[in-house]
Design a protein around this motif. Structure first.
Motif, PDB file in Angstrom:
ATOM      1  N   GLN A   1      19.785   1.322  -9.813  1.00  0.00           N
ATOM      2  CA  GLN A   1      20.437   0.326 -10.661  1.00  0.00           C
ATOM      3  C   GLN A   1      19.539  -0.870 -10.949  1.00  0.00           C
ATOM      4  O   GLN A   1      19.740  -1.585 -11.937  1.00  0.00           O
ATOM      5  N   ASP A   2      18.557  -1.099 -10.095  1.00  0.00           N
ATOM      6  CA  ASP A   2      17.711  -2.279 -10.311  1.00  0.00           C
ATOM      7  C   ASP A   2      16.221  -2.041 -10.145  1.00  0.00           C
ATOM      8  O   ASP A   2      15.443  -2.993 -10.170  1.00  0.00           O
ATOM      9  N   SER A   3      15.798  -0.784 -10.003  1.00  0.00           N
ATOM     10  CA  SER A   3      14.369  -0.539  -9.816  1.00  0.00           C
ATOM     11  C   SER A   3      13.943   0.796 -10.401  1.00  0.00           C
ATOM     12  O   SER A   3      14.769   1.662 -10.706  1.00  0.00           O
ATOM     13  N   ILE A   4      12.627   0.939 -10.570  1.00  0.00           N
ATOM     14  CA  ILE A   4      12.048   2.196 -11.042  1.00  0.00           C
ATOM     15  C   ILE A   4      10.811   2.474 -10.192  1.00  0.00           C
ATOM     16  O   ILE A   4      10.020   1.564  -9.913  1.00  0.00           O
ATOM     17  N   SER A   5      10.664   3.719  -9.741  1.00  0.00           N
ATOM     18  CA  SER A   5       9.514   4.121  -8.936  1.00  0.00           C
ATOM     19  C   SER A   5       8.696   5.147  -9.692  1.00  0.00           C
ATOM     20  O   SER A   5       9.244   6.110 -10.238  1.00  0.00           O
ATOM     21  N   ILE A   6       7.389   4.925  -9.730  1.00  0.00           N
ATOM     22  CA  ILE A   6       6.484   5.809 -10.452  1.00  0.00           C
ATOM     23  C   ILE A   6       5.283   6.129  -9.571  1.00  0.00           C
ATOM     24  O   ILE A   6       4.967   5.390  -8.638  1.00  0.00           O
ATOM     25  N   THR A   7       4.626   7.250  -9.876  1.00  0.00           N
ATOM     26  CA  THR A   7       3.357   7.535  -9.220  1.00  0.00           C
ATOM     27  C   THR A   7       2.274   6.710  -9.899  1.00  0.00           C
ATOM     28  O   THR A   7       2.389   6.363 -11.078  1.00  0.00           O
ATOM     29  N   ASN A   8       1.228   6.397  -9.168  1.00  0.00           N
ATOM     30  CA  ASN A   8       0.170   5.600  -9.782  1.00  0.00           C
ATOM     31  C   ASN A   8      -0.776   6.424 -10.649  1.00  0.00           C
ATOM     32  O   ASN A   8      -1.484   5.865 -11.499  1.00  0.00           O
ATOM     33  N   PHE A   9      -0.782   7.755 -10.464  1.00  0.00           N
ATOM     34  CA  PHE A   9      -1.550   8.658 -11.314  1.00  0.00           C
ATOM     35  C   PHE A   9      -0.716   9.904 -11.614  1.00  0.00           C
ATOM     36  O   PHE A   9       0.353  10.100 -11.046  1.00  0.00           O
ATOM     37  N   PHE A  10      -1.229  10.750 -12.480  1.00  0.00           N
ATOM     38  CA  PHE A  10      -0.538  11.989 -12.864  1.00  0.00           C
ATOM     39  C   PHE A  10      -0.241  12.848 -11.639  1.00  0.00           C
ATOM     40  O   PHE A  10       0.850  13.358 -11.470  1.00  0.00           O
ATOM     41  N   ASN A  11      -1.238  13.016 -10.784  1.00  0.00           N
ATOM     42  CA  ASN A  11      -1.073  13.769  -9.542  1.00  0.00           C
ATOM     43  C   ASN A  11      -2.213  13.400  -8.590  1.00  0.00           C
ATOM     44  O   ASN A  11      -3.021  12.504  -8.874  1.00  0.00           O
ATOM     45  N   GLU A  12      -2.282  14.093  -7.464  1.00  0.00           N
ATOM     46  CA  GLU A  12      -3.301  13.800  -6.456  1.00  0.00           C
ATOM     47  C   GLU A  12      -4.720  13.994  -6.993  1.00  0.00           C
ATOM     48  O   GLU A  12      -5.638  13.233  -6.649  1.00  0.00           O
TER      49      GLU A  12
ATOM     50  N   ALA B   1       5.317  -6.822 -15.609  1.00  0.00           N
ATOM     51  CA  ALA B   1       5.067  -8.260 -15.664  1.00  0.00           C
ATOM     52  C   ALA B   1       3.809  -8.682 -14.916  1.00  0.00           C
ATOM     53  O   ALA B   1       3.248  -9.740 -15.193  1.00  0.00           O
ATOM     54  N   ASP B   2       3.346  -7.865 -13.974  1.00  0.00           N
ATOM     55  CA  ASP B   2       2.122  -8.198 -13.243  1.00  0.00           C
ATOM     56  C   ASP B   2       0.853  -7.833 -14.014  1.00  0.00           C
ATOM     57  O   ASP B   2      -0.258  -7.991 -13.510  1.00  0.00           O
ATOM     58  N   GLY B   3       1.027  -7.334 -15.246  1.00  0.00           N
ATOM     59  CA  GLY B   3      -0.112  -6.978 -16.074  1.00  0.00           C
ATOM     60  C   GLY B   3      -0.611  -5.566 -15.906  1.00  0.00           C
ATOM     61  O   GLY B   3      -1.505  -5.133 -16.641  1.00  0.00           O
ATOM     62  N   GLN B   4      -0.054  -4.816 -14.954  1.00  0.00           N
ATOM     63  CA  GLN B   4      -0.482  -3.434 -14.721  1.00  0.00           C
ATOM     64  C   GLN B   4       0.102  -2.503 -15.781  1.00  0.00           C
ATOM     65  O   GLN B   4       1.294  -2.543 -16.066  1.00  0.00           O
ATOM     66  N   ARG B   5      -0.758  -1.673 -16.362  1.00  0.00           N
ATOM     67  CA  ARG B   5      -0.345  -0.699 -17.377  1.00  0.00           C
ATOM     68  C   ARG B   5      -0.578   0.699 -16.845  1.00  0.00           C
ATOM     69  O   ARG B   5      -1.647   0.994 -16.302  1.00  0.00           O
TER      70      ARG B   5
END
Length: 213
Positions: free
Chosen positions: A101-112, A86-90
């Motif tokens: 149950q209410d969140s998802i955590s992702i890395t900002n890139f494939f790896n370091e 929703a913040d426009g970040q893809r």
């Protein structure tokens, strides 16, 4: 590069062990010798949460029915999905690390390495599930054509605890690179899951069918 294509991400800069055989002759994995998977990546398929994304008005029974009926799809930890919030970040090459149950955590890139090439710090980002706006499925790699799913409008989100909650990445040996080992994450497209790998900070599709045994 022979037999590989660079993923053309629009916003890239802002942006078991199992034994295995590969049909593509650029890959070679020796299944007769012991292989220490955790030497390259720490992952197991164990119990955890899976995010079920199902069309509004439909009922979830199991993953097999979900795939066959076309009612929706599943998001598993350690795999990659093209997501927009929703913040426009893809995010195109971000690995899903945790689902609650209410969140998802992702890395900002494939790896370091990918983050370093972009000049950004490698970090974990957490979003509320309610902010997941779109998921895109690539239809044509060369033209970067996507089929966009409006999650908030057309789908319901269900978090299910399952015995095999992760899609642990493959670790493959690249014969043409002097036996170099690469961690290859699964990436969901309109045609099913592809494999992605990183080289010198850039992310590539892995071409050729990989058979798991």
């Amino acid at each position: 590069m022979k037999n590989y294509k660079l993923i053309l991400f629009l916003l890239m800069m802002s942006v078991r062990i199992f034994s295995q055989n590969a049909v593509n002759d650029t890959l070679k994995t020796n299944i007769e010798e012991p292989f220490d998977y955790k030497k390259y990546y720490d992952c197991d398929f164990g119990e955890g949460n899976v995010l079920i994304i199902i069309k509004k008005g439909k009922e979830f029974t199991d993953l097999k029915d979900l795939r066959k009926s076309g009612k929706g799809f599943a998001v598993k930890m350690e795999a990659i999905y093209s997501m927009e919030f929703a913040d426009g970040q893809r995010y195109e090459s971000s690995v899903v690390k945790t689902i609650t149950q209410d969140s998802i955590s992702i890395t900002n890139f494939f790896n370091e390495n990918a983050a370093k090439l972009a000049g950004k710090p490698f970090k974990l980002i957490t979003y509320p599930l309610s902010s997941l706006k779109y998921i895109r499925f690539i239809n044509d790699r060369m033209l970067s054509l996507y089929n966009r799913k409006n999650i908030q409008k057309d789908f319901d989100l269900i978090v299910k605890k399952m015995e095999q909650a992760k899609m642990c990445p493959a670790v493959l040996q690249f014969k043409e690179r002097n036996g170099e080992m690469k961690v290859c994450h699964f990436y969901l497209t309109s045609q099913g899951y592809d494999l992605l790998y990183e080289s010198n900070g850039r992310v590539y599709y892995l071409e050729g069918k990989v058979e798991w045994k």
